[in-house]
Each structure stands twice: as C-alpha cells, then as structure tokens.
Design a protein around this motif. Structure first.
Motif, PDB file in Angstrom:
ATOM      1  N   UNK A  43      78.151   9.481  51.485  1.00 27.67           N
ATOM      2  CA  UNK A  43      77.297   9.445  50.288  1.00 27.67           C
ATOM      3  C   UNK A  43      78.086   8.925  49.091  1.00 27.67           C
ATOM      4  N   UNK A  44      77.382   8.151  48.249  1.00 30.24           N
ATOM      5  CA  UNK A  44      77.998   7.634  47.023  1.00 30.24           C
ATOM      6  C   UNK A  44      76.988   7.788  45.889  1.00 30.24           C
ATOM      7  N   UNK A  45      77.253   8.682  44.948  1.00 33.07           N
ATOM      8  CA  UNK A  45      76.307   8.998  43.883  1.00 33.07           C
ATOM      9  C   UNK A  45      76.582   8.208  42.609  1.00 33.07           C
ATOM     10  N   UNK A  46      77.828   8.056  42.265  1.00 33.22           N
ATOM     11  CA  UNK A  46      78.170   7.360  41.030  1.00 33.22           C
ATOM     12  C   UNK A  46      78.113   5.858  41.230  1.00 33.22           C
ATOM     13  N   UNK A  47      77.284   5.202  40.432  1.00 33.88           N
ATOM     14  CA  UNK A  47      77.164   3.749  40.468  1.00 33.88           C
ATOM     15  C   UNK A  47      77.631   3.219  39.117  1.00 33.88           C
ATOM     16  N   UNK A  48      78.924   2.917  38.992  1.00 30.97           N
ATOM     17  CA  UNK A  48      79.467   2.555  37.677  1.00 30.97           C
ATOM     18  C   UNK A  48      78.845   1.286  37.107  1.00 30.97           C
ATOM     19  N   UNK A  49      78.759   1.281  35.772  1.00 32.32           N
ATOM     20  CA  UNK A  49      78.253   0.112  35.066  1.00 32.32           C
ATOM     21  C   UNK A  49      79.418  -0.600  34.377  1.00 32.32           C
ATOM     22  N   UNK A  50      79.146  -1.741  33.811  1.00 31.21           N
ATOM     23  CA  UNK A  50      80.183  -2.560  33.189  1.00 31.21           C
ATOM     24  C   UNK A  50      79.953  -2.692  31.684  1.00 31.21           C
ATOM     25  N   UNK A  51      79.281  -1.694  31.090  1.00 27.07           N
ATOM     26  CA  UNK A  51      78.919  -1.781  29.677  1.00 27.07           C
ATOM     27  C   UNK A  51      79.954  -1.074  28.809  1.00 27.07           C
ATOM     28  N   UNK A  52      80.999  -1.774  28.435  1.00 27.96           N
ATOM     29  CA  UNK A  52      82.005  -1.183  27.578  1.00 27.96           C
ATOM     30  C   UNK A  52      83.349  -1.086  28.272  1.00 27.96           C
TER      31      UNK A  52
ATOM     32  N   UNK B  61      86.702   0.393  37.842  1.00 24.60           N
ATOM     33  CA  UNK B  61      87.819  -0.143  38.622  1.00 24.60           C
ATOM     34  C   UNK B  61      88.558   0.976  39.357  1.00 24.60           C
ATOM     35  N   UNK B  62      88.855   2.059  38.634  1.00 24.93           N
ATOM     36  CA  UNK B  62      89.570   3.186  39.238  1.00 24.93           C
ATOM     37  C   UNK B  62      88.733   3.836  40.331  1.00 24.93           C
ATOM     38  N   UNK B  63      87.442   3.994  40.088  1.00 23.68           N
ATOM     39  CA  UNK B  63      86.548   4.632  41.062  1.00 23.68           C
ATOM     40  C   UNK B  63      86.527   3.829  42.361  1.00 23.68           C
ATOM     41  N   UNK B  64      86.408   2.515  42.231  1.00 27.32           N
ATOM     42  CA  UNK B  64      86.305   1.682  43.437  1.00 27.32           C
ATOM     43  C   UNK B  64      87.625   1.660  44.210  1.00 27.32           C
TER      44      UNK B  64
ATOM     45  N   UNK C  32      87.840   5.030  45.975  1.00 35.23           N
ATOM     46  CA  UNK C  32      86.865   5.103  47.054  1.00 35.23           C
ATOM     47  C   UNK C  32      87.348   4.296  48.259  1.00 35.23           C
ATOM     48  N   UNK C  33      87.879   3.110  47.986  1.00 31.14           N
ATOM     49  CA  UNK C  33      88.377   2.271  49.085  1.00 31.14           C
ATOM     50  C   UNK C  33      89.559   2.939  49.790  1.00 31.14           C
ATOM     51  N   UNK C  34      90.467   3.539  48.998  1.00 33.81           N
ATOM     52  CA  UNK C  34      91.620   4.218  49.591  1.00 33.81           C
ATOM     53  C   UNK C  34      91.174   5.427  50.393  1.00 33.81           C
ATOM     54  N   UNK C  35      90.211   6.158  49.892  1.00 32.37           N
ATOM     55  CA  UNK C  35      89.711   7.344  50.577  1.00 32.37           C
ATOM     56  C   UNK C  35      89.137   6.974  51.937  1.00 32.37           C
ATOM     57  N   UNK C  36      88.548   5.824  52.005  1.00 35.21           N
ATOM     58  CA  UNK C  36      87.924   5.370  53.250  1.00 35.21           C
ATOM     59  C   UNK C  36      88.880   4.517  54.083  1.00 35.21           C
ATOM     60  N   UNK C  37      90.180   4.517  53.696  1.00 32.82           N
ATOM     61  CA  UNK C  37      91.197   3.859  54.513  1.00 32.82           C
ATOM     62  C   UNK C  37      91.192   2.363  54.419  1.00 32.82           C
ATOM     63  N   UNK C  38      90.585   1.801  53.387  1.00 36.25           N
ATOM     64  CA  UNK C  38      90.509   0.356  53.306  1.00 36.25           C
ATOM     65  C   UNK C  38      91.739  -0.228  52.639  1.00 36.25           C
ATOM     66  N   UNK C  39      92.298   0.471  51.638  1.00 40.45           N
ATOM     67  CA  UNK C  39      93.490  -0.006  50.949  1.00 40.45           C
ATOM     68  C   UNK C  39      94.070   1.161  50.154  1.00 40.45           C
TER      69      UNK C  39
ATOM     70  N   UNK D 232      74.158   9.698  38.365  1.00 40.18           N
ATOM     71  CA  UNK D 232      75.033  10.216  39.426  1.00 40.18           C
ATOM     72  C   UNK D 232      74.721  11.677  39.733  1.00 40.18           C
ATOM     73  N   UNK D 233      74.604  12.515  38.705  1.00 38.72           N
ATOM     74  CA  UNK D 233      74.346  13.931  38.965  1.00 38.72           C
ATOM     75  C   UNK D 233      72.934  14.133  39.502  1.00 38.72           C
ATOM     76  N   UNK D 234      71.977  13.311  39.053  1.00 37.64           N
ATOM     77  CA  UNK D 234      70.617  13.432  39.592  1.00 37.64           C
ATOM     78  C   UNK D 234      70.566  13.029  41.061  1.00 37.64           C
ATOM     79  N   UNK D 235      71.365  12.028  41.438  1.00 35.53           N
ATOM     80  CA  UNK D 235      71.427  11.636  42.849  1.00 35.53           C
ATOM     81  C   UNK D 235      72.042  12.747  43.690  1.00 35.53           C
ATOM     82  N   UNK D 236      73.090  13.385  43.147  1.00 38.51           N
ATOM     83  CA  UNK D 236      73.714  14.494  43.873  1.00 38.51           C
ATOM     84  C   UNK D 236      72.755  15.678  43.991  1.00 38.51           C
ATOM     85  N   UNK D 237      72.020  15.965  42.911  1.00 39.52           N
ATOM     86  CA  UNK D 237      71.039  17.056  42.952  1.00 39.52           C
ATOM     87  C   UNK D 237      69.929  16.763  43.952  1.00 39.52           C
ATOM     88  N   UNK D 238      69.507  15.508  44.000  1.00 38.01           N
ATOM     89  CA  UNK D 238      68.463  15.142  44.960  1.00 38.01           C
ATOM     90  C   UNK D 238      68.928  15.403  46.385  1.00 38.01           C
TER      91      UNK D 238
END
Length: 430
Positions: free
Chosen positions: A396-405, A413-416, A419-426, A336-342
């Motif tokens: 832009x979306x830098x953080x791509x959460x994984x499901x390991x743990x 779950x919280x991030x999504x 993100x959806x609320x921020x974009x007015x979806x729910x 995520x931080x490398x994507x933001x730096x890029x």
C-alpha cells in the motif's frame, strides 16, 4: 397604532413583488402554480427581509384564498386548530408559518394530515437551510425554494414605490430624499428590504419640516435611522457557514482579495473562535507540506490573535491570510491520511508483523514477538530496510507527493528514495 411601512407596502399580487424573478417571474414555477391555481405547500428560505412573506401574501392576493400568518416558535397548536377549522368551513387557506424550523413535533403531527388533504397550503418561511434545520416529514410534503438577496436596484425600486404611494406609502408627505442618503439606505441594509423601508419611515416621521415645508432626508438622517446590517448571519445560521466555506475556498484558490473580504465579514461578526479554528485547518489542509513554515506562522498568528483579541487581532490574521493565499498549495497530507483511514475502515488489513509487536513482557520471545526486529540506530545512516506494513497490505502507498513548492519537492524526493530502498530497488541517498 399605524402599521409599519414594510407591512403596509406588502405586495397584493405577484406583479408587485420586488425581486425573486427566478420564482415569480412569468413562466417561472410559482407564477405557473398561481396561474393554474394548482398550489402546493412550499418552504421559502433565505436572508431576512428578502421577500418570503411578500411572496406568500402575493400568492394569497393573486388566488383570493384566505391568508393567515402564524409563527412556529410562538403560536400554539390551538392557533393551528383555528386555521384548520377555517379551512374546513371556507375551503383552502394559505398559511404562512414563519420560523418553520422551530416547529415542534406536536404541531407538526397536527399539520400533516391537513397538508395531505390540501385544505391548508403551507408556506413555511425560514432563514435556516431547510435540508438541515427542518424535519424530513414536513420537508417531504413541500417544495423548497431559495429566496435570493435583493439587488441594490430592486431595493431602490421598492423605496421609490414607497415614496410615491399616497395610500400605503409615504406619498402624502413632502419628502426629499438626497441621492447619497438613498444610496446609504440601500447599501447599509444589505438587501434587507424590511429594514430599508422601516428605516425610511423612521427618518420621514422623525424629521421636522424645513422652513419651506419640505422634509429633507439627508445622509446623516438616514445614517441615524437605519441600523447597519452585517453580511454575516447569526453564528449558528446557514449564512455564517457559507461565509466560512467561502473563506477557505478563497484561500485554497489563492484569491487574496476574496479571502480578505470573507475574513472581514467574520471579523465584523466578532467570531474569533471560528476564524482561528478555520485558519489552522486551512493551513494544514490546503498549504500543508508545500510550505510548512507558512503553516507554522499561521498557527503563531492565530495564537497572537487569541491573546490580543479584537480589534488588534485583525492584524496577525490578515498577515496569515495573505501569506497562505500567496503560498504554494498541497493537500497531499490530508489525502494520505484519508487513504490510510479508508484502508482501515475497510477492515481485513492484516495483523501487525511479529517483529514489530510489543516485546517488553516476559514470554514475548517465546511467542516470536520482536525477535527479528532491526533497530535502525544500529545501522549506518540510522536506517535499515525492513517491512513495517502488515503482510496483506505491504505494498500500500498512501502518500502521493506533489511538486508545489520547494519543501514538498524535497519531501517527494526523500519519500521516493526511501520507498525504493525499502522495496530493495536501490539504497537510500542521504
């Protein structure tokens, strides 16, 4: 003064070289160069005592060219001039230049034209990675060959040769090398044939004959005569960084036993600084959001190790390594931080939105700074939808959460939801 056994047993032809068959075996590159008498300068790099000097000596013996040995760190430019004059007078000279990574610019500038002409065939020897430690001007004029550590069987073969050879070896002495002593001689030197042979000679010449006239080389005699060599190279050397790399990759790959092995090598080298730094990096980079408590415990273990020092420091370090190996893994934070730096390094990402700009100065309101900013704590659940990224990159979306743990699944779950609320979806669910 008698020359050391390792020097006396130095190969005279390629057939006598122990190991390195990937270079000097029939049909391999150095073998073909010698057979065709088409020698070119080369750099041999690898651990001490693995045959770099032996290969150079064997090349010279096989081709019958003059052979000279210098050290880049201790011999002068004048010594190089002597070799160059000899090459002019007698033809090609093979020059083994030990510690070639220590070659300074004056010596390098002197050597280059002689390498170009072919009058001097340079064989540089180094324990350092030539792609890092050797000047490109020399590197570009030489082929680079890696010399591999010798196997136990290869070291054993060389020891047996030295015991039997009556002219150059120890064949004239009534030696009896016990099997367990032979094994110790091979394993304690860790593939360093020079150390093995010189340790063998020290044991042979410092042990008095028994009543039957035999010189018995027992396990205790060999242990006293051979300095045990660590698997870890000098802390500034190439081998050291290879161990650190293997340490991190073993934890990332969840191989507990391999990780403990490399940790043990670093502990044997006494390098707590590198262990501490690397372990904290590993915790955040490779485990990260999949298991934040394990990350915290790793940091605590490092702090404990630094406080108590070796030898006890090995205990919290081992605890941390085992837990990190067995933990779920996630590199989503570093990605995520490398994507933001890029994105930042690409430039052209747009300006900070006016409502987020600093409004704590007189006149800010006239400039429209912070006027439409919504203070999240004034809203239910202390959250309100508003744009935070610049207009140009607002999606832009830098953080791509994984499901390991368990932890990152919850974060995902919280991030999504946010993100959806921020974009007015729910609306967000708390």
């Amino acid at each position: 003064m008698m020359e050391p056994l390792a020097f006396r047993m130095r190969p005279r032809t390629l057939d006598e070289v122990v190991g390195q068959q990937h270079l000097i075996g029939p049909g391999k590159i150095i073998w073909r160069m010698v057979e065709a008498r088409m020698l070119s300068s080369m750099i041999l790099y690898g651990p001490p005592g693995t045959g770099k000097t032996s290969i150079a000596s064997a090349i010279a013996g096989s081709t019958k060219y003059a052979f000279r040995t210098l050290n880049a760190a201790t011999d002068s430019k004048k010594d190089l001039q002597v070799v160059a004059e000899e090459a002019k007078m007698s033809g090609t000279v093979i020059l083994l230049l030990d510690e070639i990574h220590r070659l300074d610019k004056a010596k390098q500038d002197f050597l280059l034209p002689h390498l170009e002409s072919g009058r001097i065939v340079l064989i540089g020897a180094t324990t350092e990675n030539p792609y890092i430690a050797i000047n490109p001007a020399i590197r570009s004029r030489a082929q680079i060959f890696e010399v591999k550590p010798l196997t136990a069987a290869e070291v054993g073969l060389a020891i047996d040769r030295a015991l039997k050879d009556p002219q150059r070896g120890l064949g004239k002495l009534p030696l009896v090398l016990d099997d367990d002593a032979r094994t110790q001689l091979i394993t304690a030197t860790n593939g360093d044939l020079r150390s093995a042979l010189n340790g063998l000679e020290l044991a042979a010449r410092s042990t008095a004959p028994a009543s039957d006239g035999q010189i018995y080389l027992t396990l205790s005699v060999i242990e006293e005569s051979v300095q045990k060599r660590s698997l870890v190279a000098d802390k500034d050397g190439d081998g050291h960084y290879d161990v650190i790399s293997a340490f991190q990759k073993s934890i990332r790959g969840s191989d507990t036993d391999a990780a403990l092995h490399y940790l043990a090598q670093l502990i044997a080298a006494g390098d707590l600084v590198s262990i501490a730094r690397r372990l904290v990096v590993i915790a955040y980079e490779d485990i990260g959001l999949a298991n934040p408590p394990a990350v915290e415990r790793a940091v605590t273990a490092v702090q404990a190790a630094e406080r108590i020092g070796f030898p006890e420091a090995r205990i919290p370090l081992a605890n941390a390594v085992i837990e990190l190996c067995l933990s779920p893994k996630s590199n989503s934070a570093i990605d995520a931080i490398d994507a933001a730096l890029a994105r930042v390094n690409q430039g052209n990402s747009g300006a900070v939105p006016d409502h987020l700009k600093d409004a704590h100065y007189q006149g800010a309101q006239k400039l429209g700074r912070g006027v439409t900013y919504r203070y999240p704590h004034d809203y239910p659940e202390d959250w309100v939808a508003q744009q935070y990224l610049p207009d140009r990159i607002k999606n832009d979306q830098y953080y791509q959460p994984k499901q390991n743990g368990t932890f990152e699944r919850a974060f995902a779950k919280q991030y999504r939801q946010l993100l959806a609320a921020q974009r007015g979806q729910q609306p967000p669910q708390r």
